[in-house]
Design an enzyme around this catalytic site. Structure first.
Site, PDB file in Angstrom:
ATOM      1  N   ASP A 330     -49.052  53.707 -71.018  1.00 22.25           N
ATOM      2  CA  ASP A 330     -49.918  54.634 -70.310  1.00 22.25           C
ATOM      3  C   ASP A 330     -51.261  53.961 -70.034  1.00 22.25           C
ATOM      4  OD1 ASP A 330     -50.572  57.457 -69.511  1.00 22.25           O
ATOM      5  OD2 ASP A 330     -52.029  57.244 -71.132  1.00 22.25           O
ATOM      6  N   GLU A 366     -48.154  51.364 -66.465  1.00 17.12           N
ATOM      7  CA  GLU A 366     -48.772  52.281 -65.523  1.00 17.12           C
ATOM      8  C   GLU A 366     -50.058  51.569 -65.086  1.00 17.12           C
ATOM      9  OE1 GLU A 366     -50.063  56.949 -65.207  1.00 17.12           O
ATOM     10  OE2 GLU A 366     -50.695  55.831 -66.974  1.00 17.12           O
TER      11      GLU A 366
END
Length: 666
Positions: A330, A366
């Site tokens: 993330d 990401e």
């Protein structure tokens, strides 16, 4: 202020059982003293011992007579100087950052942030337990080009009628035969589990009667959330073994960019109280103000050895103890940030790839955060895969009907060489997706033109406004058969386009059978029927459609390959493509730029093994002129009319059948 340049601690950090008891080691830069507190099953403190200060700000000590199952926490004494970044408060019981198990979930309480307030009754305790016998996993089951299935463990299984109630909402549910059958029917290459490390609710949620449903607010990196894993790491190993037995890899979505301790008004749970100025990044000219490149109140200082060691230890733990196949990171640019900004050559990014336990795992970034220069799509280095939001947006905009999107869609279908083809790269690192946990589910993309996040308690201010979605004439649910059919056709077109794209593809759990969040595009705080997948209301026709396209992709190298597609020039190439108009002409620059061309053909592979895919976003049926076959063309996907026409708003595929009657493998 704590020293930010410590070398990696030479001693194994955390707690380990010994023949006579246990040994504790904690890295607390800037602390004056650190004590370990032992608790019994009734949550009563039974022993407290000050640890010895050693090199590199590591405090350690042994306690005899304690045993597996005993609970502990730390207290750190040191300066309380928020203006310089130091937040030591001995009244705070702190969770060991290296704990491998905790005895209860975190629960937000305002007292966790009050200086001088004893928080022992409010805090989970770390549990002493021996590690499982180490695994020596082979190469990952998953390979780039396959199907990643993004799966929120709790929301995916809470309503499944065949999963025993005791297992619903937990990792153990993933081992149930009904879950495995569903995943294998979709040819899932790997599940990507939304965060499973122990998390805490953001402080504004409890007063609203809401709770974090996604897990992107972690406190620990190794200890799993007891709501998902009551049995700790053994539950993850159990689930992973079952998934592996079904041929499915396991990827973990991990959050190493911030923690749930938030900003200076946030709770003191672990790193805040053990070395806030070392573990978190602060502004250069204002050392008491945390940098917020994550939008979550704090930013982990991933360029510092203390944080790097914690991250690497956590990743190794999940590989050696549970056999996971890889990770999705993330807000991954945070891992490559220093005070100077992002670098793809950052020490931690290199250490992850070079680590002997991690070097062969699947790593997915990401590639954006909200800090300066935070959009880094295409800038991670091989072998990192990257979520491709350009593919997401271009696919959506093409099917929404935006002008000038034909060439953009073709570029995404061909592997996004404009993004990933730098430095003469021959293979794409793209992870293509149409929908993910963050945003509308796929079915809502064609049902809502605008977000409807009122249930989040922020007057619909949260969540993205630019969704590139449409509603087919009515906002929200409709009983009009024509509108319902139009939405179904559009949803299937989005699914088929995803499966026809070069690169790894990601499908979010439930999109294959029509999951809706009622227009909520930021459902992080909806641990309820808004996010729980309703297995009793699944759209079976859409599910069968998805299965057909997934099977076609599985058996076809032309669809699942990762080499960039190359225009056919008379030389037969395994990854060649011809772009054609529906009437069989080669696409010209004028066709690519046309504002009225609504359909085109993508023909993949060498003659005799080709696959042809028609993308028709117009509302009128099209009768395509396929290239002269080496054998014959056979429909390979649902939707083709009996007279050979492709309906409006559809994606249709054909396989070339070679002489002898066998379809080419593409």
């Amino acid at each position: 202020m704590g020293d930010t340049g410590d070398a990696l601690p030479p001693t194994r950090l955390g707690a380990c059982l010994t023949p006579s008891g246990a040994r504790f080691c904690v890295h607390a830069p800037g602390a004056e003293t650190v004590s370990v507190c032992i608790f019994d099953a009734a949550d009563t403190e039974t022993h407290r011992q000050e640890l010895s200060a050693g090199k590199d700000n590591v405090f350690s000590g042994a306690i005899d007579g304690i045993k597996p199952g005993d609970r502990y926490g730390f207290r750190a004494h040191g300066p309380w100087s928020p203006e310089t970044g130091d937040r030591f408060d001995p009244a705070k019981l702190l969770v060991d950052p290296y704990a491998i198990r905790i005895d209860r979930p975190f629960a937000f309480d305002p007292r966790l942030a009050v200086f001088g307030e004893d928080t022992a009754p409010l805090m989970p305790k770390a549990v002493l337990e021996a590690p499982l016998p180490p695994l020596n996993p082979g190469r990952p089951l998953f390979a780039p080009g396959g199907l990643v299935y993004e799966l929120p463990v709790r929301a995916f299984t809470m309503l499944h009628p065949e999963v025993p109630e005791v297992d619903r909402g937990t990792l153990r549910a993933l081992a149930h035969p009904a879950i495995l059958d569903h995943l294998t029917s979709l040819n899932v290459g790997a599940v990507e589990l939304l965060p499973i490390a122990a998390w805490i609710d953001e402080r504004h949620l409890p007063p609203l009667g809401l709770a974090n449903a996604w897990g992107y607010n972690p406190v620990t990196m190794l200890a799993l959330d007891p709501r998902l894993a009551p049995g700790g790491i053994a539950d993850l190993r159990f689930a992973a073994e079952a998934l592996h037995g079904a041929g499915i890899g396991v990827l973990l979505d991990v959050v190493y960019n911030h923690t749930g301790e938030s900003d200076n008004q946030g709770p003191s749970l672990s790193l805040h109280g053990l070395g806030n100025s070392t573990y978190y990044r602060h502004e250069r000219d204002n050392p008491g103000k945390p940098v917020n490149d994550t939008g979550c109140g704090n930013t982990l200082a991933c360029d510092r050895p203390a944080v790097q060691d914690l991250v690497l230890t956590a990743l190794r733990h999940f590989v050696v103890q549970a056999g996971v196949d890889g990770f999705r990171f993330d807000l991954a640019p945070i891992l490559g940030r220093s005070d100077e900004g992002f670098s793809a050559d950052a020490d931690l990014l290199k250490a992850i790839i070079d680590d002997p336990f991690l070097h062969d795992r699947i790593m997915i970034a990401e590639p954006w955060d909200i800090g300066p220069g935070g959009y880094q799509l295409g800038n991670f280095q091989s072998p990192w895969l990257e979520w491709n939001d350009r593919a997401r947006d271009d696919i959506r905009r093409f099917w929404r009907g935006d002008t000038g999107m034909t060439g953009a869609l073709a570029t995404r279908l061909a592997g996004s060489s404009d993004i990933f083809g730098r430095n003469r790269a021959r293979k794409t690192r793209s992870v293509n997706f149409v929908a993910a946990h963050d945003g509308f589910p796929l079915g809502d993309l064609v049902t809502y033109a605008h977000k409807h996040n009122e249930a989040n308690g922020e007057d619909n201010r949260d969540g993205h406004d630019a969704n590139h979605s449409w509603n087919n004439g009515v906002e929200g649910p409709s009983d009009d058969p024509a509108i319902r059919e139009a939405r179904n056709a559009d949803a299937k077109a989005l699914i088929a386009t995803l499966f026809a794209s070069r690169g790894t593809v990601l499908l979010t759990a439930g999109d294959e059978f029509g999951h809706s969040q009622k227009g909520n595009n930021n459902a992080y705080a909806q641990d309820n029927e808004i996010t729980w997948r309703d297995w009793s209301a699944m759209d079976r026709e859409r599910l069968d459609f998805t299965r057909t396209w997934s099977e076609l992709r599985r058996r076809s190298h032309s669809l699942s390959g990762t080499a960039f597609l190359q225009d056919a020039d008379g030389t037969e190439l395994p990854d060649q493509v011809e772009w054609m108009t529906p009437d069989g002409r080669k696409m010209t620059p004028g066709d690519w730029e046309s504002a009225i061309l609504n359909a085109f053909l993508m023909v993949l592979g060498a003659p005799g093994q080709r696959i042809a895919v028609l993308f028709n976003r117009g509302h009128e049926a099209v009768t395509p002129q396929l290239p002269a076959p080496f054998g014959q063309w056979t429909p390979a996907s649902p939707g083709l009319s009996g007279d050979g026409t492709a309906p409006g708003r559809s994606v249709i595929a054909w396989e070339e059948t070679a002489p002898g009657g066998l379809a080419g493998s593409g």
